[in-house]
Design a protein around this motif. Structure first.
Motif, PDB file in Angstrom:
ATOM      1  N   SER A  95       0.809  -1.223   0.000  1.00  0.00           N
ATOM      2  CA  SER A  95       0.000   0.000   0.000  1.00  0.00           C
ATOM      3  C   SER A  95       0.841   1.271   0.000  1.00  0.00           C
ATOM      4  O   SER A  95       0.279   2.371  -0.017  1.00  0.00           O
ATOM      5  N   ASN A  96       2.155   1.130   0.033  1.00  0.00           N
ATOM      6  CA  ASN A  96       3.018   2.301   0.185  1.00  0.00           C
ATOM      7  C   ASN A  96       4.084   2.397  -0.908  1.00  0.00           C
ATOM      8  O   ASN A  96       5.257   2.629  -0.623  1.00  0.00           O
ATOM      9  N   GLU A  97       3.657   2.230  -2.152  1.00  0.00           N
ATOM     10  CA  GLU A  97       4.609   2.338  -3.250  1.00  0.00           C
ATOM     11  C   GLU A  97       5.231   3.729  -3.316  1.00  0.00           C
ATOM     12  O   GLU A  97       6.420   3.879  -3.634  1.00  0.00           O
ATOM     13  N   ALA A  98       4.459   4.750  -3.016  1.00  0.00           N
ATOM     14  CA  ALA A  98       4.984   6.113  -3.047  1.00  0.00           C
ATOM     15  C   ALA A  98       6.110   6.291  -2.034  1.00  0.00           C
ATOM     16  O   ALA A  98       7.113   6.973  -2.310  1.00  0.00           O
ATOM     17  N   THR A  99       5.971   5.657  -0.872  1.00  0.00           N
ATOM     18  CA  THR A  99       7.025   5.711   0.142  1.00  0.00           C
ATOM     19  C   THR A  99       8.276   5.003  -0.352  1.00  0.00           C
ATOM     20  O   THR A  99       9.400   5.496  -0.171  1.00  0.00           O
ATOM     21  N   THR A 100       8.107   3.855  -0.992  1.00  0.00           N
ATOM     22  CA  THR A 100       9.245   3.115  -1.536  1.00  0.00           C
ATOM     23  C   THR A 100      10.006   3.970  -2.536  1.00  0.00           C
ATOM     24  O   THR A 100      11.238   4.076  -2.481  1.00  0.00           O
ATOM     25  N   ILE A 101       9.280   4.585  -3.438  1.00  0.00           N
ATOM     26  CA  ILE A 101       9.902   5.440  -4.463  1.00  0.00           C
ATOM     27  C   ILE A 101      10.680   6.570  -3.806  1.00  0.00           C
ATOM     28  O   ILE A 101      11.826   6.861  -4.161  1.00  0.00           O
ATOM     29  N   GLU A 102      10.063   7.203  -2.818  1.00  0.00           N
ATOM     30  CA  GLU A 102      10.692   8.339  -2.147  1.00  0.00           C
ATOM     31  C   GLU A 102      11.944   7.939  -1.389  1.00  0.00           C
ATOM     32  O   GLU A 102      12.982   8.603  -1.471  1.00  0.00           O
ATOM     33  N   VAL A 103      11.882   6.835  -0.646  1.00  0.00           N
ATOM     34  CA  VAL A 103      13.032   6.389   0.153  1.00  0.00           C
ATOM     35  C   VAL A 103      14.221   6.072  -0.744  1.00  0.00           C
ATOM     36  O   VAL A 103      15.360   6.487  -0.473  1.00  0.00           O
ATOM     37  N   ILE A 104      13.986   5.343  -1.819  1.00  0.00           N
ATOM     38  CA  ILE A 104      15.081   4.967  -2.719  1.00  0.00           C
ATOM     39  C   ILE A 104      15.635   6.182  -3.435  1.00  0.00           C
ATOM     40  O   ILE A 104      16.859   6.343  -3.562  1.00  0.00           O
ATOM     41  N   ASN A 105      14.744   7.061  -3.880  1.00  0.00           N
ATOM     42  CA  ASN A 105      15.188   8.254  -4.591  1.00  0.00           C
ATOM     43  C   ASN A 105      15.998   9.179  -3.696  1.00  0.00           C
ATOM     44  O   ASN A 105      17.054   9.693  -4.091  1.00  0.00           O
ATOM     45  N   LYS A 106      15.560   9.365  -2.468  1.00  0.00           N
ATOM     46  CA  LYS A 106      16.279  10.242  -1.540  1.00  0.00           C
ATOM     47  C   LYS A 106      17.609   9.651  -1.116  1.00  0.00           C
ATOM     48  O   LYS A 106      18.580  10.378  -0.883  1.00  0.00           O
ATOM     49  N   ALA A 107      17.680   8.329  -1.015  1.00  0.00           N
ATOM     50  CA  ALA A 107      18.937   7.684  -0.644  1.00  0.00           C
ATOM     51  C   ALA A 107      19.999   7.933  -1.706  1.00  0.00           C
ATOM     52  O   ALA A 107      21.185   8.070  -1.400  1.00  0.00           O
ATOM     53  N   ASN A 108      19.568   7.950  -2.985  1.00  0.00           N
ATOM     54  CA  ASN A 108      20.441   8.333  -4.102  1.00  0.00           C
ATOM     55  C   ASN A 108      21.756   7.560  -4.106  1.00  0.00           C
ATOM     56  O   ASN A 108      22.846   8.134  -4.167  1.00  0.00           O
ATOM     57  N   LYS A 109      21.650   6.234  -4.062  1.00  0.00           N
ATOM     58  CA  LYS A 109      22.839   5.390  -4.037  1.00  0.00           C
ATOM     59  C   LYS A 109      23.348   5.106  -5.448  1.00  0.00           C
ATOM     60  O   LYS A 109      22.596   5.147  -6.416  1.00  0.00           O
ATOM     61  N   ASN A 110      24.612   4.781  -5.549  1.00  0.00           N
ATOM     62  CA  ASN A 110      25.157   4.326  -6.833  1.00  0.00           C
ATOM     63  C   ASN A 110      24.551   2.987  -7.230  1.00  0.00           C
ATOM     64  O   ASN A 110      24.435   2.671  -8.414  1.00  0.00           O
ATOM     65  N   LEU A 111      24.190   2.191  -6.212  1.00  0.00           N
ATOM     66  CA  LEU A 111      23.495   0.927  -6.445  1.00  0.00           C
ATOM     67  C   LEU A 111      22.580   0.662  -5.258  1.00  0.00           C
ATOM     68  O   LEU A 111      23.031   0.647  -4.112  1.00  0.00           O
ATOM     69  N   THR A 112      21.302   0.465  -5.550  1.00  0.00           N
ATOM     70  CA  THR A 112      20.331   0.090  -4.519  1.00  0.00           C
ATOM     71  C   THR A 112      19.854  -1.322  -4.789  1.00  0.00           C
ATOM     72  O   THR A 112      19.372  -1.621  -5.883  1.00  0.00           O
ATOM     73  N   ILE A 113      20.006  -2.205  -3.792  1.00  0.00           N
ATOM     74  CA  ILE A 113      19.557  -3.589  -3.906  1.00  0.00           C
ATOM     75  C   ILE A 113      18.284  -3.731  -3.088  1.00  0.00           C
ATOM     76  O   ILE A 113      18.270  -3.470  -1.883  1.00  0.00           O
ATOM     77  N   ALA A 114      17.195  -4.116  -3.750  1.00  0.00           N
ATOM     78  CA  ALA A 114      15.892  -4.248  -3.098  1.00  0.00           C
ATOM     79  C   ALA A 114      15.533  -5.712  -2.944  1.00  0.00           C
ATOM     80  O   ALA A 114      15.605  -6.481  -3.904  1.00  0.00           O
ATOM     81  N   LEU A 115      15.140  -6.102  -1.738  1.00  0.00           N
ATOM     82  CA  LEU A 115      14.757  -7.477  -1.457  1.00  0.00           C
ATOM     83  C   LEU A 115      13.244  -7.587  -1.362  1.00  0.00           C
ATOM     84  O   LEU A 115      12.615  -6.942  -0.519  1.00  0.00           O
TER      85      LEU A 115
END
Length: 305
Positions: A95-115
């Protein structure tokens, strides 16, 4: 009704393993400190076409890292040179796809691994990686399925990304398997201009050439690339905890090589690992252990940039 749990034998075996100061465990790579690579849990499972407890899998994958060292014999690397920042877990991920997008975007990593979680997480994970660069972005999937279904489910993330603005001509799907897709969705992929490297073609050209071709197409606009590792692309014998895996899928070696080869490219900014139900793994936990190795292979590739 009792909540499903991981097999006790798997959990207990982790507790009783001997320690060796000269044998660093891969789980020690995860830290709260700032670093270039991030790890995030996205335990979505409620919209899965097949019933699944995939929301329990991220924790199991993290625990399985205890089984492995930080040394890659093939590349002669100690990947302990690169820590992984723990980005936490998305609460009620379905129910929180918008939160997922925001967290990953703000983290701004060279590589983000999502489990994951089921494959529905690819939609939000990729958008978080793409940020404002959706017009130049690319997608590489290792999956037996096209994921172009209508609606919102683990069978629809690729279609949803296209509808969000991703150019389908920069989507490459490796490992599409026979009798795992309908004719109509195969024609949808063709009409959209998606590049498909089927299981048969992969067998003919090999994983190295397949990954090189995928990077060339997905990265043709030099934008960010997201990689979706839907583990049900593998042969069912090596991933029994993947509900949709079929006999005759790709090998564990091939998906491990793909994770490493793709993450060597600096345009690859995100990678997800999906479609495992850890509660369905046999006592040897072979599926979850493979998922843990995919994290390590991705990190090994990243260090070769």
């Amino acid at each position: 009704m009792r909540s499903p749990k991981l097999r006790p034998s798997f959990q207990e075996s982790l507790v009783t393993m001997a320690e060796d100061l000269l044998w660093q465990r891969a789980k020690t790579l995860i830290t709260d400190a700032q670093c270039d690579v991030g790890l995030i849990d996205i335990p979505a499972h409620k919209t899965s076409i097949s019933p699944t407890n995939a929301h329990l899998t991220p924790r199991a994958i993290r625990e399985a890292l205890t089984r492995y060292s930080t040394f890659s014999y093939t590349t002669n690397q100690n990947i302990a040179a690169q820590s992984i920042q723990d980005l936490g877990e998305i609460e009620d991920a379905d129910s929180n796809e918008a939160t997922t997008i925001e967290v990953i975007n703000k983290a701004n990593k060279n590589l983000t691994i999502a489990l994951g979680g089921d494959n529905s997480i690819t939609y939000a994970a990729a958008l978080g990686v793409y940020g404002s660069n959706l017009e130049t972005a690319g997608l590489v999937t290792l999956d037996a399925h096209h994921d172009l279904r209508d609606g919102i489910s683990n069978g629809s993330p690729v279609r949803r990304l296209i509808e969000a603005g991703l150019n389908p001509k920069r989507i490459v799907q490796i490992g599409i398997n026979d009798f795992s897709n309908s004719y109509d969705y195969a024609m949808r992929a063709r009409d959209l201009g998606i590049t498909v490297i089927s299981r048969t073609e992969l067998h003919e050209i090999g994983i190295t050439k397949a990954c090189a071709k995928a990077l060339e197409i997905a990265g043709s606009a030099n934008g960010p690339i997201h990689v979706d590792l839907d583990v049900d692309v593998c042969d069912r014998s090596v991933v029994p905890a993947c509900p949709a895996a079929a006999p005759g899928g790709i090998s564990a070696f091939e998906i491990r090589q793909a994770a490493r080869l793709l993450c060597q490219d600096q345009r690859v900014k995100g990678l997800d690992i999906t479609e495992i139900d850890a509660t369905k793994d046999p006592e040897d936990a072979r599926t979850v252990r493979l998922a843990a190795l995919l994290i390590l292979e991705a990190l090994s590739g990243y260090l070769k940039r």
